[in-house]
Design a protein around this motif. Structure first.
Motif, short mmCIF file in Angstrom:
data_model
loop_
_atom_site.label_atom_id
_atom_site.label_comp_id
_atom_site.label_asym_id
_atom_site.label_seq_id
_atom_site.Cartn_x
_atom_site.Cartn_y
_atom_site.Cartn_z
N LYS A 156 1.07 4.19 -2.92
CA LYS A 156 0.86 5.64 -2.73
C LYS A 156 2.03 6.51 -3.22
O LYS A 156 1.54 7.54 -3.53
CB LYS A 156 0.72 5.72 -1.12
CG LYS A 156 -0.64 5.24 -0.50
CD LYS A 156 -0.52 5.58 0.89
CE LYS A 156 -1.78 5.27 1.75
NZ LYS A 156 -1.96 5.53 2.87
N ASP B 71 0.81 -1.31 0.17
CA ASP B 71 0.07 0.01 0.15
C ASP B 71 0.79 1.12 0.14
O ASP B 71 0.45 2.28 -0.77
CB ASP B 71 -0.92 0.14 1.24
CG ASP B 71 -2.09 -1.02 1.14
OD1 ASP B 71 -2.15 -1.46 0.08
OD2 ASP B 71 -2.54 -1.40 2.16
N SER B 72 1.95 1.23 0.81
CA SER B 72 2.97 2.44 0.73
C SER B 72 3.42 2.63 -0.49
O SER B 72 3.81 3.79 -0.95
CB SER B 72 3.82 2.00 1.94
OG SER B 72 3.22 2.07 3.26
N LEU C 60 1.30 13.94 -0.35
CA LEU C 60 1.50 12.91 0.66
C LEU C 60 1.42 13.51 1.96
O LEU C 60 0.74 13.35 2.91
CB LEU C 60 2.22 11.65 0.31
CG LEU C 60 1.91 10.69 -0.61
CD1 LEU C 60 3.29 9.80 -1.08
CD2 LEU C 60 0.60 9.87 -0.39
#
Length: 250
Positions: free
Chosen positions: A123, A119-120, A178
């Motif tokens: 992103k 997921d990181s 972010l």
């Protein structure tokens, strides 16, 4: 708002030289804060002193406690020139390092940790590079990977030292977006920054330092010629139709 950091009379000495002197401030939760000042002003030293990475005099309270008691909740992204990019490690392994504070030494990374890494990376737009060596990437890509590592840590407080230096426009846009998302989630983010033309666009508050704290407050209150002149000990030139555009001559 809750204070996440309280710094009281923080000083750092290198042999006979004083790197920072009697810096005191309090920072609230949910802010994106720029740390600004000339070269050699002590910006990086201030971060390291707060984190306990430099021997310092004074008192620092982070998230209501001593920094060593809340280290899991703090993420630090150092300057790129402090990292050994020749070390043979995969992108996904770098990001997994952000999970180490959450994994007991006697256990391996689990499915949740793997998901957080994926997921990181997603992103920051680097999932397709997960099996690449970190040293094979461009400067902007490398910085995005280290931002992904910070995201994977699920921290509450973030310190980034010059994250926008030497990277491409796309990476810079991804990173600042972010950081805004983290701020909007209630995280507090400190960013050492050098490009004065973008401080109004990027930050809620500015901490201006030149070995001593010059000013700390909302950007609209401290981003002024007289305060910048005091910080940089030079002259300020306003140009163009936008009076907020400034050039500092040291």
């Amino acid at each position: 708002m809750t204070n996440v950091i309280e710094v009281d009379s923080l000083s750092v000495y290198y042999e006979n030289n004083q790197a920072i002197k009697d810096v005191s401030f309090q920072a609230e939760q949910g802010k994106l804060i720029g740390i600004v000042g000339p070269n050699g002003a002590g910006k990086s030293t201030l971060i390291k002193a707060i984190l306990g990475l430099e021997k310092a005099h004074g008192k620092v309270t982070v998230l209501g406690d001593k920094v060593n008691q809340v280290r899991k909740q703090i993420s630090y992204v150092p300057q790129r020139n402090q990292i050994d990019w020749d070390f043979p490690v995969l992108v996904e392994d770098v990001v997994m390092m952000g999970r180490f504070t959450h994994i007991p030494w006697y256990k391996k990374a689990g499915k949740l940790d793997q998901k957080i890494v994926v997921d990181s990376l997603n992103k920051v737009g680097m999932l397709d590079y997960r099996k690449r060596q970190i040293g094979e990437l461009s400067g902007g890509q490398q910085q995005r990977v280290f931002i992904a590592r910070a995201l994977a840590q699920h921290a509450d407080l973030f310190f980034l030292d010059e994250p926008f230096v030497g990277i491409d426009v796309t990476s810079e846009e991804i990173i600042i977006n972010l950081l805004r998302e983290l701020r909007d989630e209630g995280k507090t983010v400190f960013v050492v920054h050098h490009d004065l033309s973008k401080v109004e666009q990027y930050f809620d508050e500015l901490l201006l330092i030149n070995k001593e704290l010059v000013e700390f407050g909302e950007v609209k209150s401290v981003y002024k010629p007289e305060i910048l002149s005091k910080t940089y000990k030079g002259s300020i030139t306003l140009f163009g139709s936008d009076e907020n555009m400034m050039v500092v001559s040291e």
